[in-house]
Each structure stands twice: as structure tokens, then as C-alpha cells.
Design a protein around this motif. Structure first.
Motif, PDB file in Angstrom:
ATOM      1  N   VAL A   1       0.820  -1.092   0.056  1.00 26.06           N
ATOM      2  CA  VAL A   1       0.164   0.310   0.013  1.00 26.06           C
ATOM      3  C   VAL A   1       1.159   1.191   0.136  1.00 26.06           C
TER       4      VAL A   1
ATOM      5  N   VAL B   1       0.818   5.178   0.658  1.00 33.22           N
ATOM      6  CA  VAL B   1       0.142   6.186   0.802  1.00 33.22           C
ATOM      7  C   VAL B   1       0.851   7.743   0.218  1.00 33.22           C
TER       8      VAL B   1
ATOM      9  N   THR C   1      -8.735   6.328  -3.270  1.00 33.19           N
ATOM     10  CA  THR C   1      -7.938   4.807  -3.177  1.00 33.19           C
ATOM     11  C   THR C   1      -8.152   4.407  -4.605  1.00 33.19           C
ATOM     12  N   HIS C   2      -7.095   3.547  -4.941  1.00 33.44           N
ATOM     13  CA  HIS C   2      -7.327   2.596  -5.826  1.00 33.44           C
ATOM     14  C   HIS C   2      -6.699   1.341  -5.780  1.00 33.44           C
ATOM     15  N   THR C   3      -7.079   0.213  -5.746  1.00 32.53           N
ATOM     16  CA  THR C   3      -6.618  -1.056  -5.313  1.00 32.53           C
ATOM     17  C   THR C   3      -6.551  -1.959  -6.703  1.00 32.53           C
TER      18      THR C   3
ATOM     19  N   ALA D   1      -2.014  -1.177  -3.628  1.00 34.53           N
ATOM     20  CA  ALA D   1      -3.150  -0.117  -3.417  1.00 34.53           C
ATOM     21  C   ALA D   1      -2.500   1.270  -3.178  1.00 34.53           C
TER      22      ALA D   1
ATOM     23  N   VAL E   1      -3.333   5.129  -1.849  1.00 33.60           N
ATOM     24  CA  VAL E   1      -4.237   5.912  -0.916  1.00 33.60           C
ATOM     25  C   VAL E   1      -3.520   7.183  -1.138  1.00 33.60           C
TER      26      VAL E   1
ATOM     27  N   THR F   1      -8.832   4.065   6.071  1.00 35.73           N
ATOM     28  CA  THR F   1      -8.865   4.082   4.740  1.00 35.73           C
ATOM     29  C   THR F   1      -7.946   3.265   3.972  1.00 35.73           C
ATOM     30  N   ILE F   2      -6.844   2.975   4.776  1.00 32.17           N
ATOM     31  CA  ILE F   2      -5.808   1.966   4.131  1.00 32.17           C
ATOM     32  C   ILE F   2      -6.445   0.526   4.356  1.00 32.17           C
TER      33      ILE F   2
ATOM     34  N   ALA G   1      -8.691  -0.109   1.504  1.00 38.38           N
ATOM     35  CA  ALA G   1      -8.003  -0.384   0.354  1.00 38.38           C
ATOM     36  C   ALA G   1      -7.557  -1.696   0.257  1.00 38.38           C
TER      37      ALA G   1
END
Length: 368
Positions: free
Chosen positions: A89, A91, A105-107, A114, A116, A133-134, A137
Motif C-alpha cells: 500500500v 500512501v 484510493t485505488h486497489t 493499493a 491511497v 482508509t488503508i 483499500a
């Protein structure tokens, strides 16, 4: 990764390990990143009790801004493969968009990554909101659409458990979710994105770090309040001209900082121009905030100095009429404007790194 083993009692598989890499923008401090990694691990363990999480956190910009979303995914995936993580992930402080809509977000299950976007959270960049949020995702990797809630939602938590086993064991599922994005509405989202970028850029830090600028400004201001010609000019100048002089000096100071230290972004690639414009807007707001705080501080200092050092009878004699608080205020505003110009000259002496931290997206090369 540790492969899952069947429970002898015939229940769910024994807890298996998922190694998650957390790549965090250098806009967040080291202690914040460490705390974020711990809280993300606790949140994921609460949502998915059948999984043992190993969180590795790194501070890294990954790509030099401005950058495309595809470049961010590719770079994050390369880091994930280099570190032998199962998932990653990132950020980021980049203001990412899809079809002009700000991306939260986009995973991508295809990449195992992912993204964020920190500024897309707007003012809601608190640790708890970011952790949720994480976690949201990460949940999309296995098709869990829990919205910052408790444990896995739905009547079939076993399915989510099996999906984690399949995902981390490289077993393809027919109903695998390839990509999912959370987007904001265009107008409200862009405003929220800009506010989030300003917050992520910490504009108050610039106001407290321009030490050489403050020294130059105080020197000019001290000279201004003991000069009788400045007293007479302040008493005779119109309110409109005084306001224009104050605005002009702040603008000149902002322009000097941006020009001398090369804070303006230029994107030769047309697809990155909107991102560069957003960077420049945030840089302008950050520098403007710093100079405005400097100007207000100088005006307060000048007013206090004039009130303590200049006798009202002496001021009245020089300006040709009985002096009052209004005359002291006008003198403080004019002296503050002149002092701000002196501060702009002092800004040229500031270290490049100190000032360039006001430029959105700039981070030292050794920030990892």
C-alpha cells in the motif's frame, strides 16, 4: 509468505501470514509512520482474525512529482517485488485523478498494490481516518467492501478467509476483483483535494523556519519606526494606497521566494500539466501563508515598538495634528510593509532546502 494449513478439526484454515509493505510519503514524520504501521496492523487483525499480518513501513516518495497513476503503481509494484512482500500500500501526497475526478484510493489486484491519496482525504488526515482508509483499500484485494466498519461484513466470512488464502498462495479465483477505485465528485472533490494538499504541505512550518528573513525584516522595521519621514508619510497616505502598499509588499515577497529558489513546477508532458498546476497553487498558498504570518507578526512588533518608543507629543509635532491610536496603527502597517520587503531580501539568504520544503511534492533525496 507462509502457506495455510488445514485445521485438524475441519474448521477454517490455521492463521497464515500476509506480508504487507506500507510505503508512506515523507510528508509524514518517522514517528507518525511507525505509529501508522502499528495501527494498520491492529485494524487489519481486528477485521480479519484468521490472518497474521506482518507490516513493514518505509518512508519514500517513490516517484518524482508530477507523475502518472500508472507510474506510481509500477514503481510500488517494483518495490514490493524487491522486498518480497505479498501486497503493498502506497500512501502518496500526489493529487491523483481519473477522468478529472480526484482519486481517494485505488486497489489493483493485478499489481498487488493499493494507492491511497493523502490530500484527497481533505482535512480528515487524522491517524485514525487514514488507518481505516488503508484498511478499506486492503480489503478490496479480497472483495471485502466493508466501509470502515468492524469485522468482515456479510453472511460468509469463510469466503473472505479463503480469498486471503488464495491471494497469498497465488491461486487464481474466477471471481477475482481486478481493480477498484474510490473517487470524489468533480467540483467538491477538487476543492477537498486542494485543501488536503495544503494541509499535507504543513504551511505553518515555513512561517517558523524563515529565520534569516525575520532578521532582515526586523532590521528594516526598526529603522522605519524611528524615521520621522516615515511618520509623516504614514499620516498622510490614504487608506487605499496603504492597503495597496501592504498587498504589494506581501506579493513581492512571495514572488521573490518562489523565483529565487525555483519553486515553480513546469510540466512538459501535457498529461501532467493539471497536476503541476495543483502543485503551483499549493506552493503559492504555502508561501503566501508564511509571508502573511511574517507580515502580521512584524506589524504587531512595530506597533508595540512605536507605542513604547515614540512619545505622542513628538509624533503629533511631526505629523501636524494630535496623534492617536489610528496614527500608530498606520505607522505600524507601513513600517511592517517596508520590513517585509527587507524580509524578502533576506529570503535570498535562506538555505535552498528550507524554502523548497514549501514547494509541494519536494522532499530531500535522503528522505527514505
Amino acid at each position: 509468505m507462509t502457506a495455510s494449513e488445514t485445521n485438524p478439526t475441519g474448521g477454517l484454515p490455521q492463521p497464515h501470514t500476509v506480508e504487507l509493505g506500507l510505503l508512506v510519503t515523507p510528508a509524514l514524520d518517522d514517528d507518525v509512520v511507525r505509529s501508522l504501521a502499528e495501527e494498520v496492523g491492529e485494524e487489519l487483525a481486528r477485521r480479519y482474525p484468521g490472518v497474521e499480518w506482518q507490516i513493514t513501513a518505509e518512508r519514500d516518495l517513490l516517484v518524482s512529482p508530477p507523475a502518472r497513476l500508472a507510474d506510481v503503481f509500477d514503481t510500488a509494484r517494483t518495490r514490493m517485488l524487491d522486498r518480497n512482500w505479498d501486497l503493498a500500500v502506497h500512501v502518496t501526497e500526489l493529487p491523483l485523478r481519473i477522468s478529472r475526478r480526484p482519486l481517494v484510493t485505488h486497489t489493483s489486484r493485478t499489481h498487488g498494490v493499493a494507492i491511497v491519496s493523502l490530500p484527497a482525504l481533505g482535512l480528515k488526515q487524522s491517524s485514525r481516518h487514514l488507518v481505516r482508509t488503508i484498511a478499506d483499500a486492503v480489503g478490496i484485494f479480497v472483495g471485502d467492501d466493508t466501509n470502515s466498519g468492524g469485522r468482515v461484513r456479510g453472511s460468509d466470512p469463510d469466503r473472505i478467509q479463503r480469498r486471503w488464502v488464495e491471494l497469498t498462495s497465488d491461486v487464481d479465483a474466477a471471481d477475482a476483483l481486478a481493480d477498484a477505485a474510490l473517487l470524489h465528485r468533480v467540483v467538491a472533490g477538487n476543492v477537498r483535494l486542494l485543501i488536503g494538499m495544503v494541509r499535507a504541505n504543513h504551511p505553518w512550518r515555513l512561517a517558523t523556519s524563515l529565520s534569516r528573513t525575520l532578521v532582515g525584516a526586523v532590521g528594516v522595521g526598526a529603522f522605519a519606526i524611528v524615521t520621522s519621514d516615515i511618520w509623516r508619510i504614514a499620516a498622510q497616505i490614504s487608506a487605499v494606497k496603504l492597503a495597496f502598499a501592504c498587498l504589494a509588499t506581501v506579493s513581492v515577497s512571495v514572488g521573490t521566494l518562489i523565483a529565487v529558489h525555483g519553486l515553480w513546477e513546469r510540466a512538459l508532458d501535457r498529461t501532467l500539466r493539471e497536476q503541476a498546476i495543483m502543485f503551483n497553487l499549493v506552493t503559492l498558498i504555502t508561501v503566501g501563508f508564511g509571508i502573511a504570518v511574517l507580515y502580521v507578526t512584524l506589524c504587531v512588533v512595530e506597533l508595540a515598538g512605536a507605542w513604547l518608543l515614540i512619545n505622542p507629543s513628538l509624533l503629533s509635532e511631526q505629523i501636524g495634528h494630535a496623534s492617536g491610536l489610528g496614527d500608530y496603527l498606520r505607522l505600524a502597517l507601513l513600517a511592517g510593509a517596508l520590513a517585509t520587503i527587507g524580509g524578502a531580501l533576506g529570503a535570498a539568504l535562506e538555505s535552498g532546502e528550507t524554502v523548497r520544503e514549501a514547494a509541494y511534492g519536494y522532499r530531500p533525496q535522503n528522505s527514505r
